[in-house]
Design a protein around this motif. Sequence first.
Motif, PDB file in Angstrom:
ATOM      1  N   UNK A  48      11.091 -15.347 -15.570  1.00  0.00           N
ATOM      2  CA  UNK A  48      11.265 -14.022 -14.982  1.00  0.00           C
ATOM      3  C   UNK A  48      12.725 -13.626 -15.133  1.00  0.00           C
ATOM      4  N   UNK A  49      12.973 -12.354 -15.377  1.00  0.00           N
ATOM      5  CA  UNK A  49      14.325 -11.810 -15.402  1.00  0.00           C
ATOM      6  C   UNK A  49      14.364 -10.600 -14.494  1.00  0.00           C
ATOM      7  N   UNK A  50      15.248 -10.620 -13.513  1.00  0.00           N
ATOM      8  CA  UNK A  50      15.285  -9.547 -12.515  1.00  0.00           C
ATOM      9  C   UNK A  50      16.696  -8.971 -12.370  1.00  0.00           C
ATOM     10  N   UNK A  51      16.741  -7.727 -11.922  1.00  0.00           N
ATOM     11  CA  UNK A  51      18.002  -7.104 -11.549  1.00  0.00           C
ATOM     12  C   UNK A  51      18.103  -7.106 -10.022  1.00  0.00           C
ATOM     13  N   UNK A  52      19.337  -7.149  -9.536  1.00  0.00           N
ATOM     14  CA  UNK A  52      19.591  -7.162  -8.096  1.00  0.00           C
ATOM     15  C   UNK A  52      20.776  -6.254  -7.799  1.00  0.00           C
ATOM     16  N   UNK A  53      20.623  -5.386  -6.827  1.00  0.00           N
ATOM     17  CA  UNK A  53      21.729  -4.528  -6.395  1.00  0.00           C
ATOM     18  C   UNK A  53      22.590  -5.326  -5.423  1.00  0.00           C
ATOM     19  N   UNK A  54      23.837  -5.524  -5.799  1.00  0.00           N
ATOM     20  CA  UNK A  54      24.779  -6.265  -4.961  1.00  0.00           C
ATOM     21  C   UNK A  54      25.650  -5.246  -4.238  1.00  0.00           C
ATOM     22  N   UNK A  55      25.614  -5.289  -2.929  1.00  0.00           N
ATOM     23  CA  UNK A  55      26.363  -4.329  -2.135  1.00  0.00           C
ATOM     24  C   UNK A  55      27.680  -4.960  -1.691  1.00  0.00           C
ATOM     25  N   UNK A  77      14.687  -9.658  -3.360  1.00  0.00           N
ATOM     26  CA  UNK A  77      14.058  -8.368  -3.660  1.00  0.00           C
ATOM     27  C   UNK A  77      14.333  -7.943  -5.099  1.00  0.00           C
ATOM     28  N   UNK A  78      14.362  -8.877  -6.029  1.00  0.00           N
ATOM     29  CA  UNK A  78      14.661  -8.536  -7.406  1.00  0.00           C
ATOM     30  C   UNK A  78      13.668  -7.565  -8.022  1.00  0.00           C
ATOM     31  N   UNK A  79      14.176  -6.762  -8.918  1.00  0.00           N
ATOM     32  CA  UNK A  79      13.390  -5.799  -9.702  1.00  0.00           C
ATOM     33  C   UNK A  79      13.090  -6.478 -11.031  1.00  0.00           C
ATOM     34  N   UNK A  80      11.826  -6.797 -11.283  1.00  0.00           N
ATOM     35  CA  UNK A  80      11.443  -7.578 -12.453  1.00  0.00           C
ATOM     36  C   UNK A  80      11.450  -6.723 -13.718  1.00  0.00           C
ATOM     37  N   UNK A  81      12.157  -7.213 -14.722  1.00  0.00           N
ATOM     38  CA  UNK A  81      12.233  -6.585 -16.032  1.00  0.00           C
ATOM     39  C   UNK A  81      11.491  -7.451 -17.042  1.00  0.00           C
ATOM     40  N   UNK A  82      11.685  -8.753 -16.925  1.00  0.00           N
ATOM     41  CA  UNK A  82      11.001  -9.729 -17.775  1.00  0.00           C
ATOM     42  C   UNK A  82      10.106 -10.557 -16.860  1.00  0.00           C
ATOM     43  N   UNK A  83       8.823 -10.614 -17.206  1.00  0.00           N
ATOM     44  CA  UNK A  83       7.869 -11.385 -16.416  1.00  0.00           C
ATOM     45  C   UNK A  83       6.622 -11.602 -17.277  1.00  0.00           C
ATOM     46  N   UNK A  84       5.828 -12.607 -16.948  1.00  0.00           N
ATOM     47  CA  UNK A  84       4.635 -12.862 -17.747  1.00  0.00           C
ATOM     48  C   UNK A  84       3.730 -11.628 -17.844  1.00  0.00           C
ATOM     49  N   UNK A  85       3.390 -11.274 -19.081  1.00  0.00           N
ATOM     50  CA  UNK A  85       2.474 -10.165 -19.331  1.00  0.00           C
ATOM     51  C   UNK A  85       3.117  -8.814 -19.515  1.00  0.00           C
ATOM     52  N   UNK A 115       7.347  -0.689 -16.837  1.00  0.00           N
ATOM     53  CA  UNK A 115       6.736  -1.153 -15.591  1.00  0.00           C
ATOM     54  C   UNK A 115       7.695  -2.136 -14.936  1.00  0.00           C
ATOM     55  N   UNK A 116       8.306  -1.714 -13.825  1.00  0.00           N
ATOM     56  CA  UNK A 116       9.328  -2.505 -13.144  1.00  0.00           C
ATOM     57  C   UNK A 116       8.914  -2.791 -11.698  1.00  0.00           C
ATOM     58  N   UNK A 117       8.115  -3.824 -11.490  1.00  0.00           N
ATOM     59  CA  UNK A 117       7.739  -4.190 -10.110  1.00  0.00           C
ATOM     60  C   UNK A 117       8.914  -4.862  -9.396  1.00  0.00           C
ATOM     61  N   UNK A 118       8.793  -4.984  -8.080  1.00  0.00           N
ATOM     62  CA  UNK A 118       9.822  -5.649  -7.271  1.00  0.00           C
ATOM     63  C   UNK A 118       9.191  -6.757  -6.451  1.00  0.00           C
ATOM     64  N   UNK A 119       9.980  -7.772  -6.182  1.00  0.00           N
ATOM     65  CA  UNK A 119       9.535  -8.843  -5.296  1.00  0.00           C
ATOM     66  C   UNK A 119       9.567  -8.346  -3.861  1.00  0.00           C
ATOM     67  N   UNK A 120       8.459  -8.530  -3.161  1.00  0.00           N
ATOM     68  CA  UNK A 120       8.347  -8.177  -1.742  1.00  0.00           C
ATOM     69  C   UNK A 120       7.614  -9.304  -1.041  1.00  0.00           C
ATOM     70  N   UNK A 121       8.284  -9.997  -0.155  1.00  0.00           N
ATOM     71  CA  UNK A 121       7.682 -11.108   0.593  1.00  0.00           C
ATOM     72  C   UNK A 121       6.975 -12.105  -0.322  1.00  0.00           C
ATOM     73  N   UNK A 122       7.615 -12.440  -1.434  1.00  0.00           N
ATOM     74  CA  UNK A 122       7.069 -13.432  -2.343  1.00  0.00           C
ATOM     75  C   UNK A 122       6.008 -12.931  -3.305  1.00  0.00           C
ATOM     76  N   UNK A 123       5.677 -11.644  -3.256  1.00  0.00           N
ATOM     77  CA  UNK A 123       4.681 -11.064  -4.162  1.00  0.00           C
ATOM     78  C   UNK A 123       5.360 -10.054  -5.079  1.00  0.00           C
ATOM     79  N   UNK A 124       4.902  -9.968  -6.316  1.00  0.00           N
ATOM     80  CA  UNK A 124       5.433  -9.001  -7.272  1.00  0.00           C
ATOM     81  C   UNK A 124       4.604  -7.726  -7.141  1.00  0.00           C
TER      82      UNK A 124
END
Length: 170
Positions: free
Chosen positions: A36-43, A83-91, A134-143
């Motif tokens: 998986x490859x995700x983006x994260x907003x760092x505040x 809460x990563x925003x998935x860019x690379x993920x299976x499928x 299609x850019x899903x996000x991790x929420x409580x362990x679910x994409x």
Amino acid sequence: MTPYVLTVDAGLRDLRVADHLLHALAAELSLAKGAFGCTHLVRGDHPRVAVSLTLPSSPLLRTARERLTARGREVSDGAPDAIGRAVIYPGVESLTGTLTITELLARSAIDRVEVLGDPGQPDPDTLLVTRSHVRPQWQDGALVLTAMPAAYGTLVPFEVPDPTPCCSDH
């Protein structure tokens, strides 16, 4: 799968640039299928976008860390947040064109689809026009993919592929 995660913080300020970095890193590292490859907003004092890579094994993580460090990348263990925003993920590569919600879930690592303003789950036969973005996000362990209603009863991902920059008309 036990997640093996590392973060690359290149001081980026733009999501699209971070997406490109993730794709470049994936190609550079020849990432395994379960990655998986995700983006994260760092505040904070220096807001930016960091990227994380989740790999399916400890040896792959060590190899990735060594290669990235050797190339001068700033690498740290773990993800900046959950809460990563998935860019690379299976499928992800199969999510093109128009798909039913059932097809989207069957073809990818996405766990569910939520529609803005609708507390229930969309009908599994509802069509989703992917726009090949299609850019899903991790929420409580679910994409989770957030979608919004579109023409003729279809849905589209909430995030558009080519957003208009703020104040682009002046």
